[in-house]
Design a protein around this motif. Structure first.
Motif, PDB file in Angstrom:
ATOM      1  N   ASP A   1       0.828  -1.208   0.000  1.00  0.00           N
ATOM      2  CA  ASP A   1       0.000   0.000   0.000  1.00  0.00           C
ATOM      3  C   ASP A   1       0.864   1.260   0.000  1.00  0.00           C
ATOM      4  O   ASP A   1       0.571   2.231  -0.722  1.00  0.00           O
ATOM      5  CB  ASP A   1      -0.920   0.027   1.221  1.00  0.00           C
ATOM      6  N   CYS A   2       1.896   1.269   0.819  1.00  0.00           N
ATOM      7  CA  CYS A   2       2.726   2.473   0.943  1.00  0.00           C
ATOM      8  C   CYS A   2       3.549   2.716  -0.312  1.00  0.00           C
ATOM      9  O   CYS A   2       3.667   3.866  -0.774  1.00  0.00           O
ATOM     10  CB  CYS A   2       3.612   2.376   2.176  1.00  0.00           C
ATOM     11  N   PHE A   3       4.103   1.682  -0.897  1.00  0.00           N
ATOM     12  CA  PHE A   3       4.881   1.878  -2.125  1.00  0.00           C
ATOM     13  C   PHE A   3       3.987   2.266  -3.299  1.00  0.00           C
ATOM     14  O   PHE A   3       4.448   2.905  -4.243  1.00  0.00           O
ATOM     15  CB  PHE A   3       5.695   0.628  -2.462  1.00  0.00           C
ATOM     16  N   ALA A   4       2.704   1.903  -3.225  1.00  0.00           N
ATOM     17  CA  ALA A   4       1.784   2.308  -4.291  1.00  0.00           C
ATOM     18  C   ALA A   4       1.600   3.821  -4.327  1.00  0.00           C
ATOM     19  O   ALA A   4       1.169   4.371  -5.349  1.00  0.00           O
ATOM     20  CB  ALA A   4       0.439   1.618  -4.102  1.00  0.00           C
ATOM     21  N   LEU A   5       1.942   4.492  -3.243  1.00  0.00           N
ATOM     22  CA  LEU A   5       1.818   5.945  -3.184  1.00  0.00           C
ATOM     23  C   LEU A   5       2.996   6.667  -3.831  1.00  0.00           C
ATOM     24  O   LEU A   5       2.931   7.871  -4.064  1.00  0.00           O
ATOM     25  CB  LEU A   5       1.680   6.402  -1.729  1.00  0.00           C
ATOM     26  N   VAL A   6       4.083   5.938  -4.091  1.00  0.00           N
ATOM     27  CA  VAL A   6       5.255   6.537  -4.742  1.00  0.00           C
ATOM     28  C   VAL A   6       5.006   6.505  -6.247  1.00  0.00           C
ATOM     29  O   VAL A   6       4.971   5.442  -6.864  1.00  0.00           O
ATOM     30  CB  VAL A   6       6.536   5.766  -4.395  1.00  0.00           C
ATOM     31  N   GLN A   7       4.824   7.672  -6.848  1.00  0.00           N
ATOM     32  CA  GLN A   7       4.488   7.740  -8.262  1.00  0.00           C
ATOM     33  C   GLN A   7       5.707   7.394  -9.119  1.00  0.00           C
ATOM     34  O   GLN A   7       6.781   7.960  -8.923  1.00  0.00           O
ATOM     35  CB  GLN A   7       3.974   9.135  -8.600  1.00  0.00           C
ATOM     36  N   PRO A   8       5.555   6.464 -10.076  1.00  0.00           N
ATOM     37  CA  PRO A   8       6.703   6.006 -10.861  1.00  0.00           C
ATOM     38  C   PRO A   8       7.472   7.120 -11.555  1.00  0.00           C
ATOM     39  O   PRO A   8       8.714   7.112 -11.558  1.00  0.00           O
ATOM     40  CB  PRO A   8       6.070   5.036 -11.868  1.00  0.00           C
ATOM     41  N   HIS A   9       6.763   8.107 -12.137  1.00  0.00           N
ATOM     42  CA  HIS A   9       7.498   9.143 -12.865  1.00  0.00           C
ATOM     43  C   HIS A   9       8.287  10.028 -11.908  1.00  0.00           C
ATOM     44  O   HIS A   9       9.358  10.542 -12.261  1.00  0.00           O
ATOM     45  CB  HIS A   9       6.536   9.983 -13.717  1.00  0.00           C
ATOM     46  N   LYS A  10       7.794  10.170 -10.678  1.00  0.00           N
ATOM     47  CA  LYS A  10       8.534  10.964  -9.703  1.00  0.00           C
ATOM     48  C   LYS A  10       9.707  10.171  -9.126  1.00  0.00           C
ATOM     49  O   LYS A  10      10.769  10.728  -8.852  1.00  0.00           O
ATOM     50  CB  LYS A  10       7.593  11.442  -8.600  1.00  0.00           C
ATOM     51  N   LEU A  11       9.507   8.869  -8.959  1.00  0.00           N
ATOM     52  CA  LEU A  11      10.621   8.025  -8.532  1.00  0.00           C
ATOM     53  C   LEU A  11      11.711   8.035  -9.587  1.00  0.00           C
ATOM     54  O   LEU A  11      12.913   8.129  -9.267  1.00  0.00           O
ATOM     55  CB  LEU A  11      10.135   6.596  -8.284  1.00  0.00           C
TER      56      LEU A  11
ATOM     57  N   LEU B   1       7.757   7.245   3.390  1.00  0.00           N
ATOM     58  CA  LEU B   1       7.352   5.867   3.651  1.00  0.00           C
ATOM     59  C   LEU B   1       7.271   5.557   5.138  1.00  0.00           C
ATOM     60  O   LEU B   1       6.373   4.830   5.582  1.00  0.00           O
ATOM     61  CB  LEU B   1       8.326   4.906   2.963  1.00  0.00           C
ATOM     62  N   THR B   2       8.203   6.082   5.929  1.00  0.00           N
ATOM     63  CA  THR B   2       8.178   5.784   7.366  1.00  0.00           C
ATOM     64  C   THR B   2       6.899   6.298   8.001  1.00  0.00           C
ATOM     65  O   THR B   2       6.241   5.588   8.775  1.00  0.00           O
ATOM     66  CB  THR B   2       9.396   6.403   8.067  1.00  0.00           C
ATOM     67  N   SER B   3       6.523   7.533   7.691  1.00  0.00           N
ATOM     68  CA  SER B   3       5.295   8.103   8.242  1.00  0.00           C
ATOM     69  C   SER B   3       4.079   7.298   7.801  1.00  0.00           C
ATOM     70  O   SER B   3       3.137   7.081   8.581  1.00  0.00           O
ATOM     71  CB  SER B   3       5.156   9.564   7.797  1.00  0.00           C
TER      72      SER B   3
ATOM     73  N   VAL C   1       7.501  -5.241  -4.114  1.00  0.00           N
ATOM     74  CA  VAL C   1       7.957  -3.965  -4.687  1.00  0.00           C
ATOM     75  C   VAL C   1       9.006  -4.202  -5.778  1.00  0.00           C
ATOM     76  O   VAL C   1       9.957  -3.449  -5.914  1.00  0.00           O
ATOM     77  CB  VAL C   1       8.498  -3.020  -3.588  1.00  0.00           C
ATOM     78  N   SER C   2       8.801  -5.241  -6.567  1.00  0.00           N
ATOM     79  CA  SER C   2       9.756  -5.535  -7.641  1.00  0.00           C
ATOM     80  C   SER C   2       9.728  -4.467  -8.728  1.00  0.00           C
ATOM     81  O   SER C   2      10.772  -4.156  -9.322  1.00  0.00           O
ATOM     82  CB  SER C   2       9.465  -6.914  -8.250  1.00  0.00           C
ATOM     83  N   ASP C   3       8.562  -3.895  -9.009  1.00  0.00           N
ATOM     84  CA  ASP C   3       8.487  -2.869 -10.062  1.00  0.00           C
ATOM     85  C   ASP C   3       9.327  -1.638  -9.728  1.00  0.00           C
ATOM     86  O   ASP C   3      10.080  -1.151 -10.579  1.00  0.00           O
ATOM     87  CB  ASP C   3       7.036  -2.482 -10.332  1.00  0.00           C
TER      88      ASP C   3
END
Length: 441
Positions: free
Chosen positions: A113-123, A214-216, A349-351
């Motif tokens: 759930d938390c990694f889904a919040l990290v947008q790929p283009h921003k990563l 992610l920690t928060s 979180v392989s992607d």
């Protein structure tokens, strides 16, 4: 500790193993078949699953007999530095790696759930900026150790930023994780202790002041992780994100710069960066043997009796490369790799890991298109340790580039409105690359 399955065991440590693990797997396969006895440290034994089908059965929990809980195994270990190093890597913790069923699903959902919040283009933009800041430090020299100077710092800094820790703390984190991954007696225990302390301080700072990181998000997730659950879940995700990703980057680069299928110059290869990463995942997976499992009751598995207090390690490296007389296009596994696992414990979180690796390598080769090894690939040194396949050094040379050269360079600002001065760019801020969690207040 001498266990009943230790006679004729292969050694997953020492210079011979580090130099050519595939030769060790081949000999074990010849002598024992799909499951072989090994030592992972002097006196510490395990069953190593080296057959593809056998590995898949363990990973998908065929028959419902496989567990991730190491508690019974731990009670059999002696009080030695070697055992302490193994416990640092394999001992029970309340996290997804060592849980089954509903408990595992709860821990896993927090990470996914938390990694889904990290947008790929921003990563991707974060990886570009971190990569360029590193390349700018050696681009004018004409030579570099791409393991130490590039592959290791990238995921370390990226994950450090994503979890909300200052970039200046990266060196402390790197030392702790490297020591822990070696799993070498006192060194491994010291690294594990330092890493846990680092994460504990990180979590305390986020309890005091939340951020979009992610920690928060782990703290506030509806699953309600508390105490050691929270600490160990962050420990697991950060450790799994750093060392395997850095090793994947260096392993893939080493293939690209030593194989003409990828380039005679990096601009005109027949195969892509993605192809190199996929081949590295198959042939030299970063976590070569880190697939710990246990049985709930005695099991006769592919010709070997296994007891509940015995460690079983899935060898992704051996299973991925198992010889077969069946043509690749006709294989039931499709020539597939298991490097991210399979079944309920497949890496969630392989992607993001693949995005980081591919983006970093593409950024490197876009700036330095004539990379070549300074020694033959067969002579590259590998880090010791039973669990990973990771280059100690990756020395390369290339045509130097200077800050005053025309065209795109690692010194160039990444935005037309950027006020970043000429020179190595500043590390990005994690808050610029993430979004607020829906469960945040």
């Amino acid at each position: 500790m001498t266990l009943r399955y230790m006679p004729d065991a292969g050694r997953l440590y020492g210079e011979e193993y580090a130099r050519d693990p595939q030769a060790v797997y081949a000999e074990l396969r010849r002598r024992h078949g799909a499951v072989a006895p090994v030592e992972i440290s002097p006196g510490i034994g395990a069953h190593l699953v080296i057959g593809y089908q056998a590995a898949l059965e363990v990973l998908t929990n065929a028959g419902g007999v496989w567990s991730k809980n190491p508690s019974a195994w731990q009670t059999q270990l002696p009080d030695t530095p070697e055992a302490a190093g193994m416990i640092a890597m394999l001992g029970y913790r309340p996290s997804a790696l060592f849980a089954d069923g509903a408990e595992h699903a709860r821990y896993r959902k927090v990470a996914s759930d938390c990694f889904a919040l990290v947008q790929p283009h921003k990563l991707r933009q974060m990886v570009i900026e971190v990569s360029d800041s590193l390349i700018a430090q050696f681009a004018a020299k004409g030579e570099a150790d791409l393991a130490a100077d590039f592959a290791r710092p990238i995921p370390l800094r990226v994950f450090n930023l994503l979890f909300g820790r200052p970039d200046s703390d990266s060196a402390t984190l790197s030392k702790a994780l490297s020591d822990m991954m070696e799993a070498d007696g006192e060194v491994g225990k010291r690294g594990s202790d330092a890493f846990s302390q680092y994460i504990g301080e990180l979590i305390q700072s986020k309890y005091a002041q939340r951020g979009d990181d992610l920690t928060s998000w782990f703290i506030d997730h509806p699953a309600g992780l508390e105490g050691d659950e929270l600490v160990q879940s962050v420990v697991l995700v950060m450790a799994a994100g750093f060392d395997p990703t850095s090793s994947l980057i260096s392993n893939a680069i080493s293939r690209m710069v030593s194989d003409d299928r990828y380039y005679s110059s990096l601009s005109n290869g027949a195969l892509s960066t993605y192809d190199a990463v996929m081949e590295a995942l198959r042939a030299e997976p970063a976590m070569a043997n880190f697939g710990p499992y246990f049985v709930r009751q005695p099991v006769h598995f592919h010709g070997t009796w296994i007891q509940p207090e015995e460690l079983v390690l899935v060898s992704y490296a051996a299973a991925n490369t198992e010889p077969t007389n069946v043509p690749e296009e006709l294989r039931s596994d499709g020539g597939a790799y298991l490097s991210f696992g399979a079944g309920p414990h497949r890496c969630p979180v392989s992607d993001p890991a693949l995005l980081i690796a591919v983006t970093a390598i593409e950024r490197l080769t876009s700036h330095l298109s004539d990379l070549e090894l300074t020694v033959p690939r067969a002579e590259l040194p590998w880090r010791p340790g039973p669990f990973h396949r990771s280059l100690a050094h990756l020395p390369v040379r290339f045509t130097p580039i200077r800050p005053d050269q025309p065209g795109d360079s690692p010194w160039a600002p990444h935005s037309p409105s950027s006020s970043t001065p000429s020179g190595p760019i500043a590390p990005p801020s994690s808050t610029s690359y993430v979004t607020s969690a829906p469960w945040s207040s």
